[in-house]
Structure formats: structure tokens, C-alpha cells
Design a protein around this motif. Structure first.
Motif, mmCIF file in Angstrom:
data_model
loop_
_atom_site.group_PDB
_atom_site.id
_atom_site.type_symbol
_atom_site.label_atom_id
_atom_site.label_comp_id
_atom_site.label_asym_id
_atom_site.label_seq_id
_atom_site.Cartn_x
_atom_site.Cartn_y
_atom_site.Cartn_z
ATOM 1 N N VAL A 129 -9.708 -5.170 -5.465
ATOM 2 C CA VAL A 129 -11.012 -6.351 -4.807
ATOM 3 C C VAL A 129 -10.545 -6.734 -3.536
ATOM 4 C CG1 VAL A 129 -11.914 -8.224 -5.279
ATOM 5 C CG2 VAL A 129 -11.291 -6.809 -6.848
ATOM 6 N N LYS A 130 -9.511 -6.694 -3.431
ATOM 7 C CA LYS A 130 -8.885 -7.466 -1.801
ATOM 8 C C LYS A 130 -9.150 -6.841 -0.616
ATOM 9 C CE LYS A 130 -5.654 -11.156 -2.977
ATOM 10 N NZ LYS A 130 -5.113 -10.793 -4.677
ATOM 11 N N GLU A 133 -12.859 -6.434 0.319
ATOM 12 C CA GLU A 133 -12.953 -8.259 1.213
ATOM 13 C C GLU A 133 -11.941 -8.182 2.029
ATOM 14 O OE1 GLU A 133 -12.459 -11.521 -2.807
ATOM 15 O OE2 GLU A 133 -10.519 -10.870 -1.911
ATOM 16 N N GLY A 134 -10.824 -7.639 2.477
ATOM 17 C CA GLY A 134 -10.570 -7.524 3.720
ATOM 18 C C GLY A 134 -11.030 -6.256 4.608
ATOM 19 N N ARG A 160 -16.568 -6.290 -10.160
ATOM 20 C CA ARG A 160 -15.793 -7.733 -9.688
ATOM 21 C C ARG A 160 -16.288 -6.845 -8.352
ATOM 22 N NH1 ARG A 160 -10.557 -8.560 -10.479
ATOM 23 N NH2 ARG A 160 -10.318 -9.506 -8.839
ATOM 24 N N LEU A 161 -16.645 -6.193 -7.716
ATOM 25 C CA LEU A 161 -17.046 -5.081 -6.908
ATOM 26 C C LEU A 161 -18.401 -5.285 -5.733
ATOM 27 C CD1 LEU A 161 -15.607 -2.138 -6.679
ATOM 28 C CD2 LEU A 161 -14.475 -3.884 -5.591
ATOM 29 N N LEU A 164 -19.389 -8.288 -4.395
ATOM 30 C CA LEU A 164 -19.256 -8.178 -2.741
ATOM 31 C C LEU A 164 -19.890 -7.034 -2.112
ATOM 32 C CD1 LEU A 164 -15.436 -7.172 -3.332
ATOM 33 C CD2 LEU A 164 -16.664 -9.897 -2.694
#
Ligand code: ZN
Length: 202
Positions: A129-130, A133-134, A160-161, A164
Motif C-alpha cells: 500500500v505504501k 501511495e508513494g 486497501r488499494l 487509491l
């Protein structure tokens, strides 16, 4: 067992901890090792020592590698906008061997299994996920195993995705190429019917 010398018992005990190796196999392997010429036995010991010394986990994709980032993450000829999520390093090897995928990977090191108390936070989902996100990842291909645990894991990742806004896909499922319908299990046929696609001439 009691008739073995102490160091032999220790070797059998250590070998017996390996997956799929029962007491009998451990004894057989230990007897094989004891009969190896000294040099060959030492080569095995050195290989175990070196693999522990040289292999680390990539801080980006969590896969095993001798460098950090690993050779795949640092390969600029690959498509860094695609990430394929797999359960184990062996899956990376399998997919990469096909030569049909040129993106990056993310290794979960396991799957979610509520019955065995393996929760999403116990595998590398947070890191994925990070990463999404990044970075500038545009597509995440969830290639967990097509079984109950793999599907639960895939759903946890999707949850979770989704917020995003990244494209989330899964490999097609169904009849293996070269198979015959009559020999394929009902679960596979059901998957294939569910995942049917528009027929095209090529
Ligand atoms: Zn990597």
C-alpha cells in the motif's frame, strides 16, 4: 536413534525441521551427508552459510536478493508502472521465467488465513500500500494462488488499494491450455465460465 553419536543426532534434528522432511528422511539425508567426501560436505555447509550471509530482503519488493534494491527493482529496462503481487519468491521465478511479464513484483511472504490466525498485517500488504501511495504505479496485478486463502488475500489487498485509484487486475483463471474439459475439476470449469471473454479471431 539412541545408537547415533550426539553430533549425528543433532544433524538429524536440524534436517528434520525442514518442510516435508520427516524423521526417516532426516535420517536418510544425515546418512548421505556423513558418507560424502569431506570437501563435498563442506561445500554444502558453505552454501548454507553464504546464502544466509549474502541474501537479503529487498526494501522495495520484499523479494530475496543479493543487493538492495534487488536486481529486478533496479532494472530500468522493466516497466516500473506495473507491480505483480505474489505469495512467495518462487512465484516471481515462475512468472519471470515465462518472459511474458516485464513489470515489477511484490512478495507477500504468505497469505491471509483466518483459521490459522494469519491476518493481513502479518504479511507484506502494508508495504505494498505504501509503495502504491508513494510511487507512480499504475497497475497492480494480484497473482495470489487461486484457492481460498489466495482469494481472501486478494480481497484484502483490493480493499486497501481501491481508495487509491490504482488499476487492480488478476490473472485470468480457468481451463489450462492443452487440457480436456472432461478431465478438468468442476471448480476450474466454474472459474472458466465465470471468467469467459468475448471470442476474437486472433
Ligand atoms: Zn526488489
Amino acid at each position: 536413534m539412541k545408537s547415533y553419536p550426539r553430533s549425528m543426532l543433532k544433524l538429524i534434528e536440524e534436517l528434520g525441521k525442514m518442510p516435508g522432511i520427516g524423521q526417516k528422511s532426516a535420517e536418510r539425508l544425515a546418512n548421505y551427508i556423513i558418507q560424502l567426501p569431506h570437501d563435498e560436505a563442506m561445500q554444502l555447509a558453505v552454501a548454507i552459510r553464504d546464502v544466509k550471509k549474502n541474501i537479503n530482503y529487498c526494501s522495495i519488493c520484499c523479494n530475496m536478493g543479493e543487493t538492495d534494491p534487488c536486481h529486478i527493482c533496479s532494472d530500468q529496462s522493466r516497466d516500473h508502472k506495473k507491480v505483480c503481487v505474489v505469495e512467495q519468491p518462487v512465484d516471481v521465478f515462475k512468472i519471470d521465467k515465462t518472459g511474458f511479464y516485464d513489470g515489477l513484483y511484490h512478495v507477500l511472504f504468505g497469505h491471509v488465513n483466518p483459521l490459522e490466525n494469519v491476518n493481513p498485517e502479518d504479511i507484506n500488504i502494508d508495504k505494498l500500500v505504501k509503495r502504491v501511495e508513494g510511487g507512480d504505479i499504475q497497475e497492480v496485478i494480484i497473482a495470489t494462488n487461486p484457492n481460498l486463502e489466495g482469494d481472501i488475500t486478494a480481497l484484502c489487498i483490493l480493499e486497501r488499494l481501491e481508495p487509491l485509484g490504482v488499476k487492480v487486475t488478476q490473472p485470468a483463471r480457468g481451463m489450462p491450455s492443452g487440457s480436456y474439459l472432461e478431465y478438468v475439476s468442476s471448480a476450474v470449469i466454474a472459474d472458466a465460465i465465470n471468467g469467459r471473454k468475448l471470442m476474437q479471431k486472433n
